[in-house]
Design a protein around this motif. Structure first.
Motif, PDB file in Angstrom:
ATOM      1  N   ALA A  42       0.747  -1.133   0.205  1.00 37.36           N
ATOM      2  CA  ALA A  42       0.016   0.165   0.011  1.00 37.36           C
ATOM      3  C   ALA A  42       0.837   1.198  -0.040  1.00 37.36           C
ATOM      4  CB  ALA A  42      -0.989   0.114   1.263  1.00 37.36           C
ATOM      5  N   GLY A  43       2.040   1.176   0.650  1.00 35.63           N
ATOM      6  CA  GLY A  43       3.006   2.443   0.621  1.00 35.63           C
ATOM      7  C   GLY A  43       3.262   3.098   2.011  1.00 35.63           C
ATOM      8  N   LYS A  44       2.971   1.954   3.015  1.00 35.17           N
ATOM      9  CA  LYS A  44       3.323   2.293   4.286  1.00 35.17           C
ATOM     10  C   LYS A  44       5.091   2.805   4.532  1.00 35.17           C
ATOM     11  CE  LYS A  44       2.081  -1.836   5.761  1.00 35.17           C
ATOM     12  NZ  LYS A  44       1.583  -2.151   4.499  1.00 35.17           N
ATOM     13  N   THR A  45       5.902   1.807   3.984  1.00 36.80           N
ATOM     14  CA  THR A  45       7.325   1.997   4.051  1.00 36.80           C
ATOM     15  C   THR A  45       7.674   3.087   3.277  1.00 36.80           C
ATOM     16  OG1 THR A  45       7.544  -0.433   4.406  1.00 36.80           O
ATOM     17  CG2 THR A  45       9.647   0.835   3.808  1.00 36.80           C
ATOM     18  N   THR A  46       7.025   3.466   2.255  1.00 41.17           N
ATOM     19  CA  THR A  46       7.440   4.560   1.490  1.00 41.17           C
ATOM     20  C   THR A  46       7.187   6.251   2.110  1.00 41.17           C
ATOM     21  OG1 THR A  46       6.424   3.430  -0.770  1.00 41.17           O
ATOM     22  CG2 THR A  46       6.806   6.024  -0.676  1.00 41.17           C
ATOM     23  N   ASP A  85       8.172  -2.472  12.308  1.00 44.20           N
ATOM     24  CA  ASP A  85       7.558  -3.319  11.423  1.00 44.20           C
ATOM     25  C   ASP A  85       6.946  -4.626  12.011  1.00 44.20           C
ATOM     26  OD1 ASP A  85       6.399  -5.102   9.359  1.00 44.20           O
ATOM     27  OD2 ASP A  85       7.564  -4.215   7.679  1.00 44.20           O
ATOM     28  N   LEU A  86       5.757  -4.663  12.429  1.00 47.37           N
ATOM     29  CA  LEU A  86       5.094  -5.580  13.233  1.00 47.37           C
ATOM     30  C   LEU A  86       4.409  -6.724  12.546  1.00 47.37           C
ATOM     31  CD1 LEU A  86       3.536  -3.275  15.952  1.00 47.37           C
ATOM     32  CD2 LEU A  86       5.770  -4.456  16.023  1.00 47.37           C
ATOM     33  N   GLU A 112       4.686   0.267  11.431  1.00 49.00           N
ATOM     34  CA  GLU A 112       3.978  -0.245  10.323  1.00 49.00           C
ATOM     35  C   GLU A 112       2.938  -1.814  10.814  1.00 49.00           C
ATOM     36  OE1 GLU A 112       5.847  -1.084   6.637  1.00 49.00           O
ATOM     37  OE2 GLU A 112       7.431   0.500   6.880  1.00 49.00           O
ATOM     38  N   TRP A 113       1.998  -2.076  10.601  1.00 49.79           N
ATOM     39  CA  TRP A 113       1.126  -3.063  10.696  1.00 49.79           C
ATOM     40  C   TRP A 113       0.856  -2.945  12.173  1.00 49.79           C
ATOM     41  CZ3 TRP A 113      -0.648  -5.807   7.026  1.00 49.79           C
ATOM     42  CH2 TRP A 113      -0.112  -6.120   5.806  1.00 49.79           C
ATOM     43  N   PRO A 114       0.308  -1.927  12.759  1.00 53.50           N
ATOM     44  CA  PRO A 114      -0.269  -1.563  14.275  1.00 53.50           C
ATOM     45  C   PRO A 114      -1.198  -2.469  14.605  1.00 53.50           C
ATOM     46  CG  PRO A 114      -1.184   0.292  12.738  1.00 53.50           C
ATOM     47  CD  PRO A 114      -0.052  -0.838  11.951  1.00 53.50           C
ATOM     48  N   GLU A 115      -1.939  -3.150  13.521  1.00 53.04           N
ATOM     49  CA  GLU A 115      -2.998  -4.228  13.950  1.00 53.04           C
ATOM     50  C   GLU A 115      -2.398  -5.229  14.849  1.00 53.04           C
ATOM     51  OE1 GLU A 115      -2.014  -3.684  10.764  1.00 53.04           O
ATOM     52  OE2 GLU A 115      -3.481  -2.108  10.458  1.00 53.04           O
ATOM     53  N   ALA A 125      -1.798   8.416  19.514  1.00 53.06           N
ATOM     54  CA  ALA A 125      -0.924   7.885  18.304  1.00 53.06           C
ATOM     55  C   ALA A 125      -1.954   8.771  16.916  1.00 53.06           C
ATOM     56  CB  ALA A 125      -0.917   6.657  18.181  1.00 53.06           C
ATOM     57  N   LEU A 126      -0.915   9.314  16.062  1.00 47.80           N
ATOM     58  CA  LEU A 126      -1.348   9.692  14.739  1.00 47.80           C
ATOM     59  C   LEU A 126      -1.802   8.351  13.786  1.00 47.80           C
ATOM     60  CD1 LEU A 126      -1.929  11.575  12.401  1.00 47.80           C
ATOM     61  CD2 LEU A 126       0.460  11.656  12.139  1.00 47.80           C
ATOM     62  N   SER A 127      -2.847   8.261  13.432  1.00 43.97           N
ATOM     63  CA  SER A 127      -3.039   6.885  12.624  1.00 43.97           C
ATOM     64  C   SER A 127      -3.269   7.296  11.222  1.00 43.97           C
ATOM     65  CB  SER A 127      -4.338   6.369  13.454  1.00 43.97           C
ATOM     66  OG  SER A 127      -4.940   4.910  12.327  1.00 43.97           O
ATOM     67  N   LEU A 128      -2.455   6.495  10.363  1.00 38.49           N
ATOM     68  CA  LEU A 128      -2.158   6.748   8.964  1.00 38.49           C
ATOM     69  C   LEU A 128      -2.793   5.675   8.323  1.00 38.49           C
ATOM     70  CD1 LEU A 128       0.928   8.658   8.564  1.00 38.49           C
ATOM     71  CD2 LEU A 128      -1.561   9.659   8.681  1.00 38.49           C
TER      72      LEU A 128
END
Length: 154
Positions: A42-46, A85-86, A112-115, A125-128
């Motif tokens: 999706a582009g999380k790391t980007t 990265d979880l 990344e992967w906060p689920e 937290a800021l959630s994107l």
């Protein structure tokens, strides 16, 4: 009376991802947690890389998929930041060993992967959340009160 987070949703193309991540990265402060969720690719790391670049990181940050936590600190960046990265976390008990709260004393977390945090997490937290495919992405940002005055994307 405490209110919930403000929410912003907007579309962007992949060429704009670096500008968006940089704007958020410049606004980062010690104690901040940024949660990046979305499907694989999706582009999380980007976005996380653009945030790190905005804090002074030269070169490309490796994805922390295998290391799980990739810390950055001055002089590499102007603010200590841990890129997390979880994806490979299977049990919330594994989170304790990561000591993520320790990074918040003088730095920030990009997760990344906060689920995978389960019920654990940070209420401020800021959630994107990133969705979409191809060249078009949709970013939904839940902006907590601590970020309202400095949220760069309106």
């Amino acid at each position: 009376m405490k209110t919930g987070p403000m929410s912003f949703t907007f579309s962007y193309n992949l060429d704009e991802a670096e500008r968006i991540g940089a704007a958020i990265g410049v606004a980062l402060a010690a104690g901040d947690v940024v949660l990046l969720s979305g499907d694989l690719g999706a582009g999380k790391t980007t976005l996380a890389r653009a945030m790190l670049k905005a804090r002074g990181l030269a070169g490309e940050a490796p994805s922390p998929t295998f290391a799980i936590v990739q810390p950055y600190a001055p002089p590499e960046t102007d603010l200590p930041v841990a890129h997390v990265d979880l994806y490979r976390i299977e049990d919330t008990d594994e989170l304790i060993e990561l000591g993520l709260d320790d990074y918040l004393y003088d730095g920030a977390l990009l997760i990344e992967w906060p689920e995978r945090l389960g019920g654990e997490g940070w209420s401020d937290a800021l959630s994107l959340r990133i969705s979409g495919e191809g060249d078009v992405r949709v970013l939904t940002a839940d902006v907590p009160p601590a970020w309202e005055a400095r949220w760069p994307l309106r």
